[in-house]
Design a protein around this motif. Structure first.
Motif, short mmCIF file in Angstrom:
data_model
loop_
_atom_site.label_atom_id
_atom_site.label_comp_id
_atom_site.label_asym_id
_atom_site.label_seq_id
_atom_site.Cartn_x
_atom_site.Cartn_y
_atom_site.Cartn_z
N LYS A 17 40.46 41.20 47.23
CA LYS A 17 40.16 39.49 47.32
C LYS A 17 41.38 38.72 47.51
O LYS A 17 41.96 37.66 47.43
CB LYS A 17 39.38 39.38 45.75
CG LYS A 17 40.10 37.86 44.79
CD LYS A 17 39.31 38.53 43.93
CE LYS A 17 39.33 36.54 43.38
NZ LYS A 17 38.91 36.80 41.58
N SER A 18 43.01 40.35 46.90
CA SER A 18 44.25 39.91 46.76
C SER A 18 45.04 39.40 48.29
O SER A 18 46.09 38.43 48.45
CB SER A 18 45.04 40.72 45.93
OG SER A 18 45.06 41.78 47.36
N ARG A 52 33.39 43.44 40.64
CA ARG A 52 34.78 42.55 39.87
C ARG A 52 35.83 44.01 39.46
O ARG A 52 36.87 43.61 39.90
CB ARG A 52 34.55 41.35 39.29
CG ARG A 52 34.27 42.67 37.61
CD ARG A 52 34.03 41.51 36.71
NE ARG A 52 32.56 40.67 36.92
CZ ARG A 52 32.44 39.32 36.58
NH1 ARG A 52 33.08 38.17 35.33
NH2 ARG A 52 30.92 38.87 36.94
N ASP A 98 30.77 37.90 46.67
CA ASP A 98 31.80 36.53 46.19
C ASP A 98 33.19 36.83 45.90
O ASP A 98 33.33 38.09 45.71
CB ASP A 98 30.89 35.70 45.77
CG ASP A 98 30.50 36.71 44.22
OD1 ASP A 98 31.11 37.54 43.96
OD2 ASP A 98 30.14 35.56 43.97
N LEU A 99 33.61 36.21 45.79
CA LEU A 99 34.59 36.11 44.89
C LEU A 99 34.80 36.34 43.77
O LEU A 99 35.99 36.99 42.73
CB LEU A 99 35.37 35.45 44.54
CG LEU A 99 35.96 34.38 46.38
CD1 LEU A 99 36.63 32.97 46.69
CD2 LEU A 99 36.84 35.79 47.37
N ARG A 102 37.06 35.45 55.17
CA ARG A 102 37.73 34.28 55.49
C ARG A 102 36.84 33.29 56.23
O ARG A 102 36.53 33.28 57.57
CB ARG A 102 39.19 34.26 55.90
CG ARG A 102 40.23 35.12 55.21
CD ARG A 102 41.33 35.52 56.24
NE ARG A 102 41.98 35.83 55.50
CZ ARG A 102 43.22 36.19 54.28
NH1 ARG A 102 43.21 34.67 53.63
NH2 ARG A 102 43.84 37.21 53.94
N PRO A 159 39.07 41.52 53.66
CA PRO A 159 39.21 39.86 52.65
C PRO A 159 37.59 38.79 54.29
O PRO A 159 37.99 39.26 55.66
CB PRO A 159 40.04 39.00 52.85
CG PRO A 159 40.85 40.03 53.64
CD PRO A 159 40.38 41.33 54.00
N GLY A 205 34.68 35.75 50.42
CA GLY A 205 34.55 36.16 49.87
C GLY A 205 35.04 38.56 50.20
O GLY A 205 35.95 38.21 50.79
N VAL A 206 34.78 39.05 50.57
CA VAL A 206 34.63 40.42 50.73
C VAL A 206 33.29 41.03 51.90
O VAL A 206 32.38 41.87 50.62
CB VAL A 206 35.32 41.06 49.34
CG1 VAL A 206 35.95 42.76 49.98
CG2 VAL A 206 36.06 40.60 48.17
N ASN A 226 40.66 30.61 54.38
CA ASN A 226 40.68 31.09 53.14
C ASN A 226 39.55 32.34 52.81
O ASN A 226 38.42 31.98 54.29
CB ASN A 226 40.14 29.73 52.04
CG ASN A 226 41.07 28.48 52.33
OD1 ASN A 226 42.13 28.55 52.74
ND2 ASN A 226 39.95 26.90 52.96
N ILE A 227 39.69 32.75 52.09
CA ILE A 227 39.09 34.05 51.52
C ILE A 227 38.14 33.59 50.47
O ILE A 227 38.08 32.80 49.71
CB ILE A 227 40.05 35.35 50.98
CG1 ILE A 227 41.26 35.44 51.27
CG2 ILE A 227 38.86 36.08 50.29
CD1 ILE A 227 41.70 36.08 50.55
#
Length: 777
Positions: free
Chosen positions: A310-311, A301, A283-284, A337, A335, A345-346, A342-343
């Motif tokens: 994430k960026s 993280r 997740d973010l 989307r 990422p 997660g990864v 919109n982002i």
């Protein structure tokens, strides 16, 4: 001396000066001090060799040889000491130290020799002089052997200039006989060998240079091919993995971010891609949402791959070491989307780089060339040496090619590693910033060029030896007839005129031998007739002297002319002889005498020739002899009908300086019967004739003057014997008439003028008397 010093400098530089200077490269003062003693040794050796090559006297030469032995042991010991010192093998008290002891001993002997100068053995001095003259040959042989050894068994980059120095010394040694030797054979052999070796060297250098350039270009191209091939493989591998990752991040089950939906999908993808070590989502915050391996969920993280994705970066790469396999693995993240972009997660995958590692190992060759891959942080991703990635990824930021890569350099470069080894490398950069380096050691890269150089050196050495043998054999065979001809000429010069050269073949030497034999035959015939010619010449000179002696005793001009023409004709067996006198009034040449009936006829006819006409006139005009050996070829020759057999003619002036008296003309009835020798003899006779002619003319004038004076004296005495004027006048008239042979002689007295006087004083008028007793006038 130049040959010797070239070889000495080559060997001293290679074995001592250059290694010593390299070992003290950081300290200039120590470097200068360390190389000063071998340079000093070379200077002293050069000075001694220079003195020995000048062939000094016996005493000085013996001292120089002792000094030479001293310097030989000194230089040899210095070279061995320097070489073993650089290698770290020198031990004090070893046999090397005895070299300096021997050097000191010979130095003492040299000093004692100058103190006690005993007579030297001439035979020993002769041997030493010959050895001194052989020093350049010994030096070239030593330098050549050393250079060949270095070229074939020690592939040193300095072998090129060693070869150049050896070649130069060999060429100088070959060229030396062209200046110092007088033997044609030696000079021809040296010239042919010099030309041949020079051409071989030039051709070899050109071919070697081009071959080395081609080999180097091929090697550089091979490195470029390796880099391009590896770059293509890695790029393809990255594209496939990136595309797979991006497809995963767009799957609906993955976009849902629901673990129950993501888990089966990730497992199915892992089953389809066995090279993926792990497929996961976060997740973010960085916490795992799902993993294909059902392992415990982790927090990522702080990982760079997570932060990058994430960026919003499309793909983020991070290289790691797989703890389980100790192999390099690549972490790719992208990422996730939602439908709004919109982002949420990864998504990430971890793949072992076995394919890349295998590809890198394929470029590792026995020649030492290999390739490797570094990431954007200069960490090793793939390398043929497994030690670079045993526990962690090695950092090559300081390695020269990687450092050059990060400075923006790409393509071909050369560098030296920390061990001093030279390398060639080809650099490339992938789109993601990864660097690819393909490199190879220079000595291996140029190994084919060195092998070609060795082969060329061997061929030129063997060719030079073969050409020398062939040149020596060919020239000796070609010059053998010249040697035989020289021997024959020496025998002939010693007096053996029956010796003939051996004629072999129809080439130039055969023609020369035949011509020489013809010349010898003519010489033999010439010498055989020389005595007769000398006798004839002596007879002619004797005759000339005798004619001159006879002419000097003749005082009558007419008799002189007769004697000249007859004596000259008979003495030299001429066809006809004339003498002409110059008529000063008309300038013509008037014949004064000639031989035979023809001469009498021409004399009676009053034969004369105008000045400037014919040979006689031309000789009178130029006051110089005129020779016509063949009258039929001379357009100015005037034929005489009374002398039809005249074939050659000489007209010689009879003159004293510029005073021309006449011309002596001789004719011969043989073509070329009169030559320059005859001109010389006749010219000498003409001088004698001129003086004899002047003597005759002077005698005639003196005789005439004496007769006149005698006549005058007699007349005076006759007149003085008379007692009267009449008798005196009568005697004078009679005697003058007799002296002048006149028919009548008179004495006429002029009467004095009449003046007024008394009659009784008038005198009786004078009377004149003739030689016939005539009455008074």
């Amino acid at each position: 001396l130049l040959i010797t010093m070239i070889i000495t400098t080559m060997l001293m530089w290679y074995f001592v000066i250059q290694p010593t200077a390299a070992s003290y490269a950081g300290d200039l003062l120590t470097q200068a001090i360390a190389i000063s003693y071998p340079i000093g040794d070379m200077i002293v050796i050069g000075a001694i060799v220079s003195a020995l090559l000048r062939k000094p006297d016996q005493d000085f030469g013996s001292v120089l040889w002792l000094l030479f032995l001293c310097m030989f042991f000194t230089v040899a010991s210095d070279v061995i000491y320097a070489y073993s010192g650089l290698a770290g093998t020198y031990v004090t008290g070893s046999w090397l130290d005895t070299g300096w002891s021997f050097a000191s001993l010979f130095f003492i002997f040299a000093a004692l020799r100058q103190t006690y100068l005993a007579p030297s053995d001439p035979r020993l001095i002769t041997v030493l002089d010959k050895f001194a003259q052989s020093i350049p040959n010994i030096a070239v042989m030593l330098g050549g052997i050393s250079t060949l050894y270095i070229v074939f068994f020690n592939n040193n980059p300095q072998a090129d200039w060693l070869l150049a120095g050896a070649a130069l010394s060999i060429l100088l040694l070959i060229a030396r006989p062209l200046i110092t030797q007088t033997s044609v054979q030696t000079r021809l052999i040296a010239l042919m060998f010099l030309i041949t070796v020079s051409l071989l060297m030039v051709v070899t250098i050109i071919i070697s240079s081009r071959a080395a350039t081609k080999i180097e270009m091929d090697a550089n191209h091979d490195l470029q091919i390796i880099e391009n091939s590896l770059s293509s493989t890695v790029s393809t591998w990255l594209v496939l993995h990136t595309r797979t990752l991006q497809e995963i991040s767009t799957l609906p089950d993955i976009v849902s971010m629901e673990p129950a939906r993501q888990q089966p999908t990730l497992m199915a993808i892992a089953a389809a891609h066995p090279n993926f070590l792990l497929i996961q989502t976060t997740d973010l915050i960085g916490l795992n949402v799902a993993r294909n391996d059902n392992s415990e969920l982790e927090d990522h993280r702080d990982r760079s791959w997570f932060l990058g994705a994430k960026s919003g970066a499309p793909v983020t790469f991070e290289s790691v070491i797989n703890p389980a396999t100790s192999k390099t693995a690549l972490h790719l993240a992208a990422p996730i989307r939602d439908s709004s972009g919109n982002i949420v997660g990864v998504a990430s995958i971890i793949s072992e780089m076995d394919e890349i590692g295998t590809e890198v190992l394929n470029f590792n060759t026995d020649s030492g060339s290999y390739a490797y891959l570094v990431d954007v942080n200069n960490k090793v991703l793939a390398h043929p040496n497994p030690a670079f990635n045993e526990t962690e990824l090695s950092d090559l930021s300081e390695y020269p090619p990687v450092a050059a890569l990060r400075k923006g350099e790409t393509g071909q470069i050369s560098f030296t590693d920390e061990t001093g080894e030279r390398w060639r490398a080809y650099l490339g950069v992938l789109d993601n910033g990864w660097g690819i380096v393909a490199q190879q050691p220079e000595d291996q890269l140029l190994l084919q060029g060195l092998e070609f150089k060795q082969l060329s050196t061997l061929l030129i050495t063997l060719s030079g030896i073969l050409m020398f043998i062939l040149a020596r054999f060919t020239i000796r065979h070609m010059l053998k007839p010249i040697g035989e001809l020289t021997e024959t000429a020496s025998a002939i010069a010693a007096g053996n005129l029956n010796r003939l050269a051996n004629v072999k073949g129809n080439d130039e030497f055969g023609i020369l031998a035949g011509t020489f034999n013809s010349m010898t035959t003519q010489l033999r015939e010439l010498i055989g007739s020389l005595e007769q010619r000398v006798a004839d010449r002596t007879k002619a000179l004797t005759t000339s002297v005798e004619v001159s002696r006879r002419l000097s005793s003749i005082l009558d001009q007419n008799q002189l002319v007769i004697e000249v023409v007859e004596q000259v004709k008979n003495a030299f067996n001429f066809y006809h002889t004339h003498i002409y006198f110059l008529d000063e009034t008309s300038g013509d040449l008037v014949m004064a005498g000639g031989t035979g009936l023809v001469g009498q006829a021409l004399l009676a006819k009053g034969h004369r020739i105008p000045k400037g006409k014919g040979l006689v006139g031309r000789a009178a005009e130029t006051n110089a002899p005129v020779l016509v050996s063949n009258t039929s070829l001379d357009p100015d020759w005037l034929p005489n009908p009374l002398l039809p057999e005249t074939k050659s003619e000489i007209a010689v002036p009879i003159s004293i300086r510029d005073n021309l008296l006449g011309i002596l003309d001789v004719q011969q009835n043989i073509t070329d019967g009169l030559k320059q020798d005859d001109v010389d003899i006749l010219q000498s006779l003409a001088g004698q004739i001129a003086f004899a002619l002047l003597n005759a003319r002077s005698y005639g004038i003196a005789q005439q003057r004496a007769e006149h004076e005698s006549t005058i004296s007699f007349i005076n005495q006759s007149i003085q014997s008379t007692t009267t004027i009449e008798d005196a006048l009568q005697m004078a008239a009679r005697q003058l008439g007799r002296a002048l042979r006149s028919a009548e002689t008179r004495v006429i007295l002029e009467a004095p003028p009449i003046t007024s006087l008394p009659d009784e004083s008038v005198p009786t008028s004078p009377s004149g008397f003739g030689n016939n007793g005539s009455k008074p006038a």
